[in-house]
Enzyme design. Structure first.
Site, PDB file in Angstrom:
ATOM      1  N   GLY A 123      14.357  -6.708  83.091  1.00 25.95           N
ATOM      2  CA  GLY A 123      14.216  -7.666  84.181  1.00 25.95           C
ATOM      3  C   GLY A 123      13.625  -7.058  85.440  1.00 25.95           C
ATOM      4  N   THR A 125      10.265  -8.771  87.049  1.00 25.22           N
ATOM      5  CA  THR A 125       9.451  -9.751  87.782  1.00 25.22           C
ATOM      6  C   THR A 125      10.305 -10.813  88.473  1.00 25.22           C
ATOM      7  OG1 THR A 125       7.778  -9.414  86.083  1.00 25.22           O
ATOM      8  CG2 THR A 125       7.438 -11.272  87.550  1.00 25.22           C
ATOM      9  N   THR A 131       3.432  -9.338  91.318  1.00 22.08           N
ATOM     10  CA  THR A 131       3.168  -7.972  90.887  1.00 22.08           C
ATOM     11  C   THR A 131       3.623  -6.940  91.918  1.00 22.08           C
ATOM     12  OG1 THR A 131       1.187  -8.923  89.904  1.00 22.08           O
ATOM     13  CG2 THR A 131       1.368  -6.557  89.821  1.00 22.08           C
ATOM     14  N   GLU A 245       5.357   1.171  77.330  1.00 16.76           N
ATOM     15  CA  GLU A 245       5.161  -0.264  77.086  1.00 16.76           C
ATOM     16  C   GLU A 245       3.674  -0.606  77.003  1.00 16.76           C
ATOM     17  OE1 GLU A 245       6.152  -3.040  80.328  1.00 16.76           O
ATOM     18  OE2 GLU A 245       7.058  -4.330  78.802  1.00 16.76           O
TER      19      GLU A 245
HETATM   20  C1  LIG Z   1       5.047 -14.486  78.391  1.00 18.58           C
HETATM   21  C2  LIG Z   1       5.393 -13.500  79.465  1.00 18.58           C
HETATM   22  C3  LIG Z   1       6.376 -12.540  79.234  1.00 18.58           C
HETATM   23  C4  LIG Z   1       6.771 -11.668  80.253  1.00 18.58           C
HETATM   24  N1  LIG Z   1       7.820 -10.810  80.050  1.00 18.58           N
HETATM   25  C5  LIG Z   1       8.329 -10.124  81.109  1.00 18.58           C
HETATM   26  C6  LIG Z   1       9.551  -9.375  80.974  1.00 18.58           C
HETATM   27  O1  LIG Z   1      10.139  -9.308  79.892  1.00 18.58           O
HETATM   28  N2  LIG Z   1      10.034  -8.730  82.075  1.00 18.58           N
HETATM   29  C7  LIG Z   1       9.427  -8.788  83.298  1.00 18.58           C
HETATM   30  O2  LIG Z   1       9.929  -8.204  84.247  1.00 18.58           O
HETATM   31  N3  LIG Z   1       8.259  -9.488  83.450  1.00 18.58           N
HETATM   32  C8  LIG Z   1       7.710 -10.162  82.396  1.00 18.58           C
HETATM   33  N4  LIG Z   1       6.550 -10.892  82.546  1.00 18.58           N
HETATM   34  C9  LIG Z   1       5.905 -10.944  83.858  1.00 18.58           C
HETATM   35  C10 LIG Z   1       4.537 -10.263  83.874  1.00 18.58           C
HETATM   36  O3  LIG Z   1       4.701  -8.863  83.882  1.00 18.58           O
HETATM   37  C11 LIG Z   1       3.770 -10.806  85.090  1.00 18.58           C
HETATM   38  O4  LIG Z   1       3.503 -12.180  84.852  1.00 18.58           O
HETATM   39  C12 LIG Z   1       2.505 -10.062  85.328  1.00 18.58           C
HETATM   40  O5  LIG Z   1       2.752  -8.736  85.700  1.00 18.58           O
HETATM   41  C13 LIG Z   1       1.683 -10.727  86.433  1.00 18.58           C
HETATM   42  O6  LIG Z   1       2.506 -10.947  87.548  1.00 18.58           O
HETATM   43  P1  LIG Z   1       2.607 -12.396  88.213  1.00 18.58           P
HETATM   44  O7  LIG Z   1       2.728 -13.409  87.128  1.00 18.58           O
HETATM   45  O8  LIG Z   1       3.653 -12.366  89.231  1.00 18.58           O
HETATM   46  O9  LIG Z   1       1.186 -12.594  88.868  1.00 18.58           O
HETATM   47  P2  LIG Z   1       0.810 -12.396  90.406  1.00 18.58           P
HETATM   48  O10 LIG Z   1       1.259 -11.078  90.900  1.00 18.58           O
HETATM   49  O11 LIG Z   1       1.227 -13.612  91.136  1.00 18.58           O
HETATM   50  O12 LIG Z   1      -0.766 -12.371  90.300  1.00 18.58           O
HETATM   51  C14 LIG Z   1      -1.534 -13.547  89.954  1.00 18.58           C
HETATM   52  C15 LIG Z   1      -2.986 -13.132  89.736  1.00 18.58           C
HETATM   53  O13 LIG Z   1      -3.522 -12.579  90.928  1.00 18.58           O
HETATM   54  C16 LIG Z   1      -4.040 -11.284  90.680  1.00 18.58           C
HETATM   55  N5  LIG Z   1      -3.772 -10.433  91.872  1.00 18.58           N
HETATM   56  C17 LIG Z   1      -2.597 -10.329  92.542  1.00 18.58           C
HETATM   57  N6  LIG Z   1      -2.723  -9.449  93.564  1.00 18.58           N
HETATM   58  C18 LIG Z   1      -4.013  -8.986  93.518  1.00 18.58           C
HETATM   59  C19 LIG Z   1      -4.768  -8.057  94.283  1.00 18.58           C
HETATM   60  N7  LIG Z   1      -4.222  -7.413  95.325  1.00 18.58           N
HETATM   61  N8  LIG Z   1      -6.053  -7.826  93.947  1.00 18.58           N
HETATM   62  C20 LIG Z   1      -6.627  -8.474  92.891  1.00 18.58           C
HETATM   63  N9  LIG Z   1      -5.950  -9.365  92.121  1.00 18.58           N
HETATM   64  C21 LIG Z   1      -4.671  -9.615  92.432  1.00 18.58           C
HETATM   65  C22 LIG Z   1      -3.326 -10.764  89.453  1.00 18.58           C
HETATM   66  O14 LIG Z   1      -4.106  -9.803  88.788  1.00 18.58           O
HETATM   67  C23 LIG Z   1      -3.135 -12.047  88.648  1.00 18.58           C
HETATM   68  O15 LIG Z   1      -4.283 -12.283  87.875  1.00 18.58           O
HETATM   69  C24 LIG Z   1       6.109 -11.733  81.514  1.00 18.58           C
HETATM   70  C25 LIG Z   1       5.086 -12.670  81.720  1.00 18.58           C
HETATM   71  C26 LIG Z   1       4.739 -13.555  80.740  1.00 18.58           C
HETATM   72  C27 LIG Z   1       3.672 -14.597  81.021  1.00 18.58           C
END
Ligand SMILES: Cc1cc2nc3c(=O)[nH]c(=O)nc-3n(C[C@H](O)[C@H](O)[C@H](O)COP(=O)(O)OP(=O)(O)OC[C@H]3O[C@@H](n4cnc5c(N)ncnc54)[C@H](O)[C@@H]3O)c2cc1C
Length: 387
Positions: A123, A125, A131, A245
């Site tokens: 856990g 996100t 991110t 991972e």
């Molecule tokens: C099916 C699934 C399973 C998952 N499993 C897990 C889990 O088990 N545990 C866990 O902790 N997380 C999990 N995740 C979360 C996953 O790691 C995140 O969705 C992923 O890292 C992207 O983060 P976010 O969705 O918050 O996107 P955001 O951070 O909101 O970013 C959205 C978009 O904007 C872009 N972006 C953001 N900031 C910048 C920047 N400064 N410059 C350029 N581009 C940028 C990103 O590249 C992305 O394309 C899972 C996600 C999914 C969809």
């Protein structure tokens, strides 16, 4: 089917393929429709010992490295199966192995190796942090012999199918920490005790069957003995685990890429239009050949990253590059595979559309492509930081 002449771990690969042949497309399609968990598949992998390859022999595992684990996951994916339901059982324990106390390791690693305990929820996100992990707000306040946890996590895979969870929390507010990445800690949460006593798990329905959930913490009590390593150093512990991972997810992409290329090649040979196999047309051949070239190139980077990891050498950049190349190669192969199949690429019974949806995930999770490019630009090439 193209067979790589110097493929690593041929016996493991053969055994995985044999196991996977008991779980054909119909099995996955039925689960996909119901968004159900592949319990029988996970039980078979556990029984065969494939999920404990990274656990040292002293704790009941096979003591192999990430290269061996990568071979297992690649073959699962090449067979049309999906390791997403249980791949984290392989590597999540690494946080305990590398940073836990001897008492914690002895208590849980042998049980993870035997499958008696499932540690496959991780856990990190949160909805508002995205991110930018240093912005997580889930907070664990020390209260005597326990921590009280309040906050929220999103996209946490497999929480409903795991006994334990590695949880990243803040133990010092970001503003009070020496630097943003300080003041975070890792707790081992016993989900069997937590659910209904301060933890609520809510499933999220997504475009693929991945057992995604949202977690709500309302004064959840976690024993202080469940702190992994030292308080305040959790961010570093989590980063360590992320390299394994990323390499293992990349190996799943290589398996997916090979699945699509196998299927596209077979179909291009057998489908006859205009009185000849469609595969006689270079317009059909070349995209498949290009997909093969891209998957093979990505595979070399995955192998390099895995080898560095197993040698205990720094591999953060290689793990990131491997994940990016492999996820893009599998996506290109998926797209071309749909194209080669024409209308049948959209039919459920061919399994192409399911795998197409599944492999798309890996350009977003566990880390999105832009964040990898940003890492390479600033950490490898020394360009100025943009955030
Ligand atoms: C099916 C699934 C399973 C998952 N499993 C897990 C889990 O088990 N545990 C866990 O902790 N997380 C999990 N995740 C979360 C996953 O790691 C995140 O969705 C992923 O890292 C992207 O983060 P976010 O969705 O918050 O996107 P955001 O951070 O909101 O970013 C959205 C978009 O904007 C872009 N972006 C953001 N900031 C910048 C920047 N400064 N410059 C350029 N581009 C940028 C990103 O590249 C992305 O394309 C899972 C996600 C999914 C969809």
């Amino acid at each position: 089917m193209h067979v790589d002449p110097d493929q690593s771990f041929p016996e493991i690969r053969e055994a995985v393929r044999k196991l996977c042949s008991d779980f054909p497309g119909e099995y996955w399609r039925a689960l996909d429709r119901e968004r159900a968990y592949p319990s029988a598949f996970v039980a078979a992998l556990t029984k065969a010992g494939f999920l404990s390859v990274l656990i040292p022999e002293a704790y009941g595992g096979s003591g192999l490295g990430v290269e061996a684990a990568a071979a297992v996951l690649e073959e699962i994916h090449r067979s049309g199966c999906n390791g997403g339901a249980c791949h984290a059982q392989m590597y999540t324990m690494g946080t305990v192995l590398r940073h836990g106390s001897e008492a914690q390791k002895t208590a849980i690693l042998p049980k993870i190796a035997s499958g008696e305990l499932r540690l496959q929820a991780f856990g990190v996100t949160e909805p508002t942090a995205g991110t930018d992990t240093t912005r997580i707000a889930t907070f664990a306040r020390r209260d005597g012999d326990a921590y009280r946890v309040n906050g929220q996590k999103i996209w946490i895979s497999r929480a409903e199918h795991s006994d334990l969870m590695i949880l990243l929390v803040r133990t010092t507010p970001r503003e009070a920490a020496r630097k943003p990445s300080d003041g975070m800690s890792v707790l081992l949460v016993d989900l069997r005790e937590a659910v209904g006593r301060g933890l609520t798990i809510r499933p999220i329905r997504t475009m693929l069957n991945h057992a995604s959930t949202e977690l709500f913490f309302d004064d959840l009590e976690v024993p202080a003995a469940n702190l992994i390593g030292e308080e305040g150093h959790g961010f570093r512990y989590i980063l360590d685990g992320m390299n394994a991972e990323r390499i293992l997810i990349a190996s799943e992409c290589i398996g997916d890429g090979r699945f699509f290329i196998d299927r596209a090649t077979a179909y291009a040979r057998e489908r006859s239009v205009f009185g000849r196999p469609i595969g006689e047309n270079q317009g059909v051949q070349f995209p498949i050949a290009r997909a093969h070239v891209q998957v093979e190139a990505a595979r070399l980077m995955v192998e390099r990253a895995a080898r560095l990891f197993d040698e205990g050498r720094p591999c953060g950049s290689e793990a990131n590059m491997a994940k990016m190349l492999a996820s893009e190669a599998s996506w290109y192969a998926a797209d071309q595979c749909v194209q080669v199949h024409g209308g049948f690429g959209f039919a459920e019974e061919y399994d192409i559309e399911r795998k197409f949806r599944e492999t798309r995930l890996y350009q977003v999770a566990p880390i999105s492509t832009n964040l990898i490019l940003s890492h390479v630009a600033t950490h490898v090439l020394g360009l100025p930081k943009s955030f």
